[in-house]
Design a protein around this motif. Structure first.
Motif, PDB file in Angstrom:
ATOM      1  N   LEU A 266       0.823  -1.195   0.000  1.00 54.49           N
ATOM      2  CA  LEU A 266       0.000   0.000   0.000  1.00 54.49           C
ATOM      3  C   LEU A 266       0.864   1.255   0.000  1.00 54.49           C
ATOM      4  O   LEU A 266       0.559   2.247  -0.682  1.00 54.49           O
ATOM      5  N   SER A 267       1.962   1.237   0.746  1.00 55.14           N
ATOM      6  CA  SER A 267       2.881   2.377   0.767  1.00 55.14           C
ATOM      7  C   SER A 267       3.443   2.640  -0.621  1.00 55.14           C
ATOM      8  O   SER A 267       3.491   3.793  -1.086  1.00 55.14           O
ATOM      9  N   ALA A 268       3.846   1.565  -1.301  1.00 59.71           N
ATOM     10  CA  ALA A 268       4.450   1.714  -2.618  1.00 59.71           C
ATOM     11  C   ALA A 268       3.440   2.237  -3.639  1.00 59.71           C
ATOM     12  O   ALA A 268       3.737   3.145  -4.428  1.00 59.71           O
ATOM     13  N   VAL A 269       2.237   1.670  -3.624  1.00 58.80           N
ATOM     14  CA  VAL A 269       1.227   2.076  -4.600  1.00 58.80           C
ATOM     15  C   VAL A 269       0.789   3.512  -4.362  1.00 58.80           C
ATOM     16  O   VAL A 269       0.632   4.307  -5.310  1.00 58.80           O
ATOM     17  N   THR A 270       0.594   3.891  -3.105  1.00 63.65           N
ATOM     18  CA  THR A 270       0.177   5.255  -2.794  1.00 63.65           C
ATOM     19  C   THR A 270       1.232   6.260  -3.224  1.00 63.65           C
ATOM     20  O   THR A 270       0.913   7.311  -3.825  1.00 63.65           O
ATOM     21  N   LEU A 271       2.486   5.971  -2.952  1.00 64.64           N
ATOM     22  CA  LEU A 271       3.548   6.873  -3.374  1.00 64.64           C
ATOM     23  C   LEU A 271       3.623   6.952  -4.896  1.00 64.64           C
ATOM     24  O   LEU A 271       3.853   8.030  -5.466  1.00 64.64           O
ATOM     25  N   ALA A 272       3.414   5.826  -5.557  1.00 63.70           N
ATOM     26  CA  ALA A 272       3.473   5.817  -7.024  1.00 63.70           C
ATOM     27  C   ALA A 272       2.416   6.738  -7.617  1.00 63.70           C
ATOM     28  O   ALA A 272       2.683   7.515  -8.547  1.00 63.70           O
ATOM     29  N   VAL A 273       1.191   6.663  -7.093  1.00 64.56           N
ATOM     30  CA  VAL A 273       0.120   7.504  -7.625  1.00 64.56           C
ATOM     31  C   VAL A 273       0.375   8.969  -7.295  1.00 64.56           C
ATOM     32  O   VAL A 273       0.129   9.857  -8.111  1.00 64.56           O
ATOM     33  N   ALA A 274       0.896   9.241  -6.094  1.00 57.83           N
ATOM     34  CA  ALA A 274       1.221  10.621  -5.740  1.00 57.83           C
ATOM     35  C   ALA A 274       2.316  11.179  -6.643  1.00 57.83           C
ATOM     36  O   ALA A 274       2.305  12.364  -6.991  1.00 57.83           O
ATOM     37  N   ALA A 275       3.265  10.328  -7.028  1.00 61.30           N
ATOM     38  CA  ALA A 275       4.391  10.784  -7.838  1.00 61.30           C
ATOM     39  C   ALA A 275       4.093  10.772  -9.333  1.00 61.30           C
ATOM     40  O   ALA A 275       4.858  11.339 -10.115  1.00 61.30           O
ATOM     41  N   LEU A 276       2.991  10.137  -9.740  1.00 61.54           N
ATOM     42  CA  LEU A 276       2.693  10.016 -11.161  1.00 61.54           C
ATOM     43  C   LEU A 276       2.414  11.389 -11.765  1.00 61.54           C
ATOM     44  O   LEU A 276       1.477  12.072 -11.363  1.00 61.54           O
ATOM     45  N   PRO A 277       3.190  11.843 -12.747  1.00 56.01           N
ATOM     46  CA  PRO A 277       3.028  13.200 -13.283  1.00 56.01           C
ATOM     47  C   PRO A 277       2.084  13.243 -14.479  1.00 56.01           C
ATOM     48  O   PRO A 277       2.382  13.867 -15.499  1.00 56.01           O
ATOM     49  N   GLU A 278       0.934  12.583 -14.367  1.00 57.29           N
ATOM     50  CA  GLU A 278       0.035  12.525 -15.524  1.00 57.29           C
ATOM     51  C   GLU A 278      -0.584  13.868 -15.858  1.00 57.29           C
ATOM     52  O   GLU A 278      -1.061  14.094 -16.979  1.00 57.29           O
ATOM     53  N   GLU A 279      -0.572  14.831 -14.889  1.00 56.29           N
ATOM     54  CA  GLU A 279      -1.191  16.128 -15.161  1.00 56.29           C
ATOM     55  C   GLU A 279      -0.460  16.901 -16.260  1.00 56.29           C
ATOM     56  O   GLU A 279      -1.077  17.668 -16.989  1.00 56.29           O
ATOM     57  N   PHE A 280       0.851  16.705 -16.377  1.00 58.52           N
ATOM     58  CA  PHE A 280       1.622  17.523 -17.313  1.00 58.52           C
ATOM     59  C   PHE A 280       1.167  17.329 -18.762  1.00 58.52           C
ATOM     60  O   PHE A 280       0.860  18.311 -19.452  1.00 58.52           O
ATOM     61  N   PRO A 281       1.110  16.107 -19.294  1.00 59.79           N
ATOM     62  CA  PRO A 281       0.614  15.974 -20.665  1.00 59.79           C
ATOM     63  C   PRO A 281      -0.852  16.359 -20.802  1.00 59.79           C
ATOM     64  O   PRO A 281      -1.260  16.894 -21.841  1.00 59.79           O
TER      65      PRO A 281
END
Length: 826
Positions: A266-281
């Protein structure tokens, strides 16, 4: 208004009252297609589902909900599934926003039309119209396709949607051959007949209409991938690899610290989604589509989406004179009759030396002044030639007399006239003064003839001088103001013309180039070096083939060059320029095909307006990206640092959902300011201008780190009290308040959208934290007044570095993307 009229489609129909048969209409529909100016979009629900399924946040919610269901925590699973609803709702709203411009354009179109088919007038859906149809319109009805006016009375047309002209435009029936067609004979889809009645002959339908081209480009312009978009894709890929590595590291450390597998996952997945920069494109694509549409509303059709990236970086405009900076027509500016004469009589006399069928625009301008010359034909015509430099018409003047009227080059006509040498010298001095001012001067004279001489050769002496008519190609309205705006914004304007240097200097002075004292040179004057070009405002006696050389020389000096062109010979320069701009009204097909932008009104002011729009677009985009970086940096750092320190997870999946629901609409909708009236945002020059300079990056990092420290300090104060839930609440409240403060600082809350979203963010924070039931579901708790004071102070203090960024941007910091066009616009 239309660039090219397809006369072959109207052959045999113009000037008749005949319509088409249903069989003919069917054949034409098969050849040209339906009159679907705005093509039917795919089902909205399917497009929405397709776009939503691409959103990684959706899969994060579904995956974590499934994980909690497997663990038996059904309450948490239900909360996560319920969070899908606002996510899909936001996607639907944003999807609607991207479709709004096209639907708004479609609402201006006619739904039906009264058309003559098989000899019977009937009302048909507008989509059934084909080229060649005869259509009747009454006042208040929308024009269903691009057409020529065959007949009508008192016609006034609202063309504001296409031309921006707020006043009604009069139209009149078309009566002359193809060479005589004028905008006054032409009407376009998307406009409306305000007064009078009209009978129209349809010429262009569907996507071939001017309106259809706007819609098509507004939609398709968002599809092409641009250099910056590709760079953003590479950035996102790099960040994803880094985020994956950090997530794996975090999961391993959590396991090593003794936490269970579920906690580590859960820690890994939550951090991944927080770090995912999908907003830029997503943000970039949204802004790019907005830019294409906003430029189209400014009469600039973007044929290649990369133009939206580069147009704001233009540092030099190579502009045509005739038709771009000027109106491209001759207008009378002075009448100077000889002693004892008057201006009206001079104009009428000059009209007697003109032929209505000559095709000479000078003849047309003079005849418009003097009115019709009657039904009688001249007895003899001696047309203009370069050798004689005059034109003479002989008219009957009673039963036994005739009169010869001549007009032409002043030096030629003055030589034919009997007058004292001093008077002739005085008139020549006047002619020289007008020529120096860039005006075209013709002289007019007449001679009475006995009837027996009327059929003889052209008289070559004995004329009575009547006076001078002085013409000029008027400067377009707004060009002087546009040139001043360019100068204030650091954009160099180089006028390129084939005219005489004196004429070019006069127009450039009137336009305000060179601060009212333009420097004029020919290509021969410039020589092979690039140094002399830097001091020139006007290049005269230039041929289209020399534009390519000019563009290349300017680019070697580091300029970002826009060049205008309308002919086949302009194609190489349009291809070589960073932004090629073709004339939509007078340009050739080849110039429009190679250009990145097509001007609908052929107006220099439109070019400057498009640059202003482009500069503001990237100022907005920069603010949006700065906001994303300033907010995402503390989100990712705090999400990683707290669990790495052995503490419980700071952000649970539902918290990430809440934050993303605040961040997405802020980044997309808040930073959409229009360009300020009367001035243009400044820009950094140079072919390698970067999106953020070192100072901007420093401020962004400072703001992100400051907010991170504030969040961690708030969390630490909660941990010190021994209350994990209070600590999490303090940290989240600090991050949300800091995000809202950054939004307010960067947007200045100048728009209603910015104010609504900022207030909505604050309302969601208070509602979700202070409502005990909701706070409990979110694993939070209500805060005391003292806690809110701590949170507010930390958030506002940590957001204050954003003030430096906003102030630097307003002072004209570097605003434009690293498109570094090694691959130039074509």
């Amino acid at each position: 208004m239309h660039a090219k009229i397809p006369w072959e489609r109207l052959e045999g129909l113009l000037g008749t009252d005949e319509g088409l048969s249903e069989a003919e209409a069917g054949l034409r529909r098969a050849r040209h297609g339906r009159n679907d100016i705005v093509e039917a979009a795919p089902p909205t629900w399917w497009m929405l589902a397709r776009d939503t399924l691409r959103d990684p946040m959706l899969w994060f919610l579904l995956g974590t909900a499934a994980l909690f269901t497997w663990l038996g925590d059904r309450v948490e699973a239900v909360i996560l599934l319920v969070a899908v609803v606002p996510l899909v709702g936001m996607d639907a709203y944003l999807h609607r926003r991207t479709q709004a411009s096209t639907q708004g354009l479609a609402s201006r179109l006619a739904s039906s039309a009264r058309v003559l088919r098989d000899g019977v007038w009937r009302t048909l859906p507008a989509g059934e119209l084909v080229p060649g149809d005869l259509v009747e319109l009454a006042a208040g009805e929308a024009i269903p396709a691009d057409a020529l006016v065959e007949a009508g009375d008192g016609m006034q047309v609202d063309e504001s949607m296409l031309s921006g002209e707020s006043l009604p435009v009069p139209k009149r029936p078309y009566r002359r051959g193809p060479e005589g067609a004028a905008p006054a004979h032409w009407v376009a889809a998307g406009t409306r007949l305000l007064a009078g009645t009209a009978r129209l002959r349809i010429a262009c339908t569907g996507a071939e209409t001017l309106y259809g081209e706007i819609v098509r480009l507004a939609v398709q312009g968002t599809q092409a991938r641009t250099p910056l978009q590709q760079a953003i894709t590479r950035l996102v890929g790099t960040l994803l690899v880094v985020a994956l590595a950090i997530c794996v590291l975090l999961a391993g450390i959590r396991l090593a610290q003794g936490h269970g597998l579920v906690d580590a996952l859960l820690s890994a997945v939550t951090l991944a989604v927080a770090a995912l920069p999908e907003e830029f494109p997503v943000v970039f694509t949204f802004f790019l589509g907005a830019g294409v549409y906003r430029l189209a509303r400014r009469q600039a059709l973007v044929r290649r989406a990369v133009a939206v990236e580069n147009i704001g970086r233009i540092s030099c405009i190579c502009s045509d004179k005739t038709g771009t900076m000027t109106e491209g027509r001759l207008a009378l500016v002075h009448r100077q009759p000889a002693t004892g004469g008057d201006g009206e009589a001079l104009a009428r006399l000059a009209g007697r030396a003109c032929r209505a069928d000559s095709g000479d625009p000078l003849d047309a301008a003079i005849l418009a002044l003097g009115g019709p010359q009657g039904a009688d034909a001249p007895l003899r015509v001696h047309p203009f030639t370069e050798a004689r430099r005059r034109e003479t018409l002989v008219w009957a003047d009673g039963p036994d007399a005739a009169v010869a009227v001549t007009k032409g080059a002043p030096e030629t006509v003055l030589a034919l006239c009997a007058m004292p040498d001093a008077e002739r010298a005085e008139w020549r001095a006047r002619v020289a003064g007008h020529a120096d001012a860039g005006h075209k001067v013709i002289a007019v004279a007449s001679r009475a003839l006995p009837s027996f001489e009327a059929g003889a050769g052209e008289p070559d002496a004995g004329f009575a001088f009547a006076g001078l008519l002085v013409f000029a190609d008027p400067l377009r309205p707004g060009v002087r103001e546009a040139a001043r705006a360019c100068a204030e914004a650091g954009i160099r304007v180089l006028m390129v013309t084939g005219d005489h240097p004196g004429t070019a200097r006069a127009i450039a002075r009137e336009a305000g180039l060179g601060s009212g004292d333009p420097r004029v040179a020919t290509m021969a004057d410039l020589g092979p070096g690039d140094e002399a070009l830097a001091e020139v405002d006007v290049v005269a006696r230039a041929v289209p083939a020399q534009k390519l050389e000019l563009v290349q020389r300017l680019q070697r000096q580091g300029e970002i060059v826009a060049v205008t062109g309308d002919g086949v010979n302009d194609a190489p320069a349009l291809q070589a320029a960073d932004i090629g701009i073709a004339m939509g009204g007078s340009g050739s097909q080849s110039s429009r095909e190679v250009a990145a932008i097509v001007l609908l009104d052929d107006n220099f002011r439109t070019i400057v307006g498009a640059i202003a729009e482009g500069r503001q677009l990237f100022r907005n985009l920069q603010s949006s990206f700065a906001y994303l970086l300033m907010v995402h940096l503390p989100l990712v750092l705090s999400a990683a640092i707290v669990p790495l320190a052995g503490q419980p997870l700071l952000y649970l999946p539902i918290h990430i959902v809440w934050l993303e629901l605040l961040i997405h609409p802020t980044a997309l909708l808040v930073f959409q300011d229009p360009p300020p009236e009367g001035r243009m945002a400044p820009a950094g020059h140079g072919r390698r201008a970067s999106f953020f300079g070192r100072r901007e990056w420093a401020v962004i990092l400072l703001a992100g780190l400051a907010v991170t420290v504030a969040v961690l300090l708030a969390y630490g104060s909660g941990v010190a009290s021994g209350d994990e839930v209070r600590a999490r609440t303090l940290a989240l409240a600090t991050l949300v308040l800091a995000s809202t403060a950054i939004t307010a600082i960067l947007s200045r809350l100048a728009s209603r959208t910015a104010r609504v979203i900022a207030l909505g963010s604050l309302a969601s924070l208070v509602f979700l934290v202070q409502e005990p039931a909701l706070a409990g579901w979110l694993h939070l708790q209500p805060l005391a007044l003292r806690d809110w004071a701590i949170v507010s102070a930390g958030a506002l203090a940590s957001a204050s570095p954003a003030l430096l960024f906003a102030a630097h941007a307003r002072r004209g910091g570097r605003l434009h993307p690293a498109a570094a066009p090694s691959r130039r616009l074509r």
